[in-house]
Write an enzyme that holds these catalytic residues in place. Sequence first.
Site, short mmCIF file in Angstrom:
data_model
loop_
_atom_site.label_atom_id
_atom_site.label_comp_id
_atom_site.label_asym_id
_atom_site.label_seq_id
_atom_site.Cartn_x
_atom_site.Cartn_y
_atom_site.Cartn_z
N TRP A 101 88.98 13.53 -45.58
CA TRP A 101 88.12 14.72 -45.54
C TRP A 101 87.10 14.62 -44.41
O TRP A 101 86.85 15.60 -43.71
CB TRP A 101 87.43 14.94 -46.89
CG TRP A 101 88.41 15.18 -48.00
CD1 TRP A 101 88.62 14.40 -49.09
CD2 TRP A 101 89.35 16.27 -48.11
NE1 TRP A 101 89.63 14.93 -49.87
CE2 TRP A 101 90.08 16.06 -49.29
CE3 TRP A 101 89.64 17.37 -47.32
CZ2 TRP A 101 91.09 16.94 -49.72
CZ3 TRP A 101 90.64 18.24 -47.73
CH2 TRP A 101 91.35 18.02 -48.91
N ASP A 168 79.07 16.04 -47.49
CA ASP A 168 80.14 16.58 -48.33
C ASP A 168 80.10 15.84 -49.66
O ASP A 168 80.46 14.67 -49.74
CB ASP A 168 81.49 16.37 -47.62
CG ASP A 168 82.67 16.90 -48.41
OD1 ASP A 168 82.47 17.34 -49.56
OD2 ASP A 168 83.80 16.87 -47.87
N LYS A 192 86.09 19.82 -58.35
CA LYS A 192 86.16 18.40 -58.69
C LYS A 192 85.21 18.06 -59.84
O LYS A 192 85.57 17.34 -60.75
CB LYS A 192 85.79 17.53 -57.47
CG LYS A 192 86.53 17.89 -56.19
CD LYS A 192 87.91 17.28 -56.11
CE LYS A 192 88.78 17.90 -55.03
NZ LYS A 192 88.29 17.80 -53.67
C1 LIG Z 1 88.77 18.18 -52.26
C2 LIG Z 1 87.84 17.84 -51.18
C3 LIG Z 1 87.65 18.68 -50.07
C4 LIG Z 1 88.44 19.94 -49.86
O1 LIG Z 1 88.03 20.92 -50.72
P1 LIG Z 1 88.65 22.40 -50.71
O2 LIG Z 1 87.74 23.10 -51.64
O3 LIG Z 1 90.07 22.27 -51.18
O4 LIG Z 1 88.59 22.92 -49.32
C5 LIG Z 1 86.72 18.30 -49.12
N1 LIG Z 1 86.00 17.18 -49.26
C6 LIG Z 1 86.15 16.35 -50.32
C7 LIG Z 1 85.32 15.12 -50.42
C8 LIG Z 1 87.07 16.66 -51.30
O5 LIG Z 1 87.22 15.84 -52.36
#
Ligand SMILES: *Cc1c(COP(=O)(O)O)cnc(C)c1O
Length: 358
Positions: A101, A168, A192
Amino acid sequence: MKKYNFSAGPAILPASVLKEAAKGVVNYQGSGLGLIELSHRGSEFSAVIEEATALMRELLELPDGYHVLWMTGGASSQFFMIPMNLLNPDETAVYIDTGTWANKAIKEAKAFGNIEVAASSKADNYNHIPKGVRISAKAKYLHITSNNTIFGTQYQRFPKSPIPVVCDMSSDMLSRPVDVRPFGLIYAGAQKNLGPAGVTTVIVREDMLGTVSRHLPSMLDYRTFSTNDSMYNTPPVFPIYVTMLTLRWLKKLGGTKAIQRRNKAKAKLLYQEIDANPMFLGTAAREDRSLMNACFVMAKGYESLEAEFLKETKENGLIGLKGHRSVGGFRASIYNAMPKKGVEALCELMRDFAVRKG
Ligand SMILES: *Cc1c(COP(=O)(O)O)cnc(C)c1O
């Protein structure tokens, strides 16, 4: 059979939240209409988004000056929105590459300014978090990924930074107390740890905004969301509703301190089993192990038993344990809503499996 959902995302939500959300979809608070068919400008949904925002502020202990935005496009859209809104073409942003990511965020950012990758653990298949990284005070912001969902590593201490940190937190948002003051922007896709897919939470400090010269389309400008309370257009009403219910659940539980205690206890149980069990091997550096996603493989000599163990997990109601293809083996995602009982069931199966097959 009781099923436990260990999927990385969309992921487990508290059972009480799912039940209440299901009721609200059909008949919201006895109104005779479902929440998702009510006007987003009506009093019912206004109350929902206001409560979600207030709970997010309270649970994160947000100081004044931070906006809570409810956006769409997933965390992946933040990969380009962040540099688009924060970085001029002649400015530099620093990124730390700790996994898939982070790498995607770097790729998108390169289109908007100078990107300096100050450290990367790619050569070690991202099995650890680079430490002691020196961050240039001349850069505009530092971007990090607090929990690396795919590789099972997590910052246990955030790096010291002379510039605002952009983070993030998709896979560990509200899983532990965080001092938000070093952060200029925090973002998280909901699916998540917060709610269903379809809404992305962005926390942004006012002084981060309005410093770029490029034209920003309205829907790609954070200020459109901050000045309109995320109601410039129709927001994703259902994901925001379910997220609000999850935040209520978290508050009732005692907030981030209480959930951190629970998360630590669950992770400890699982990692103790991984370390003690001769048949399994953890893949992440111990000091960087994620409390949210535990990655492990079959130990040397037992590789041929991988498919069999995975089959047994399913037969025992333990769902979603197949590891991501970039690590292989298994990944147990044990987000906020995973009860300790689920982790205990997994550990018991691992122990039992080792006895039977050893
Ligand atoms: C799942 C995830 C993403 C991507 O998320 P989307 O909502 O599918 O775009 C980005 N960063 C992390 C750390 C993730 O776990």
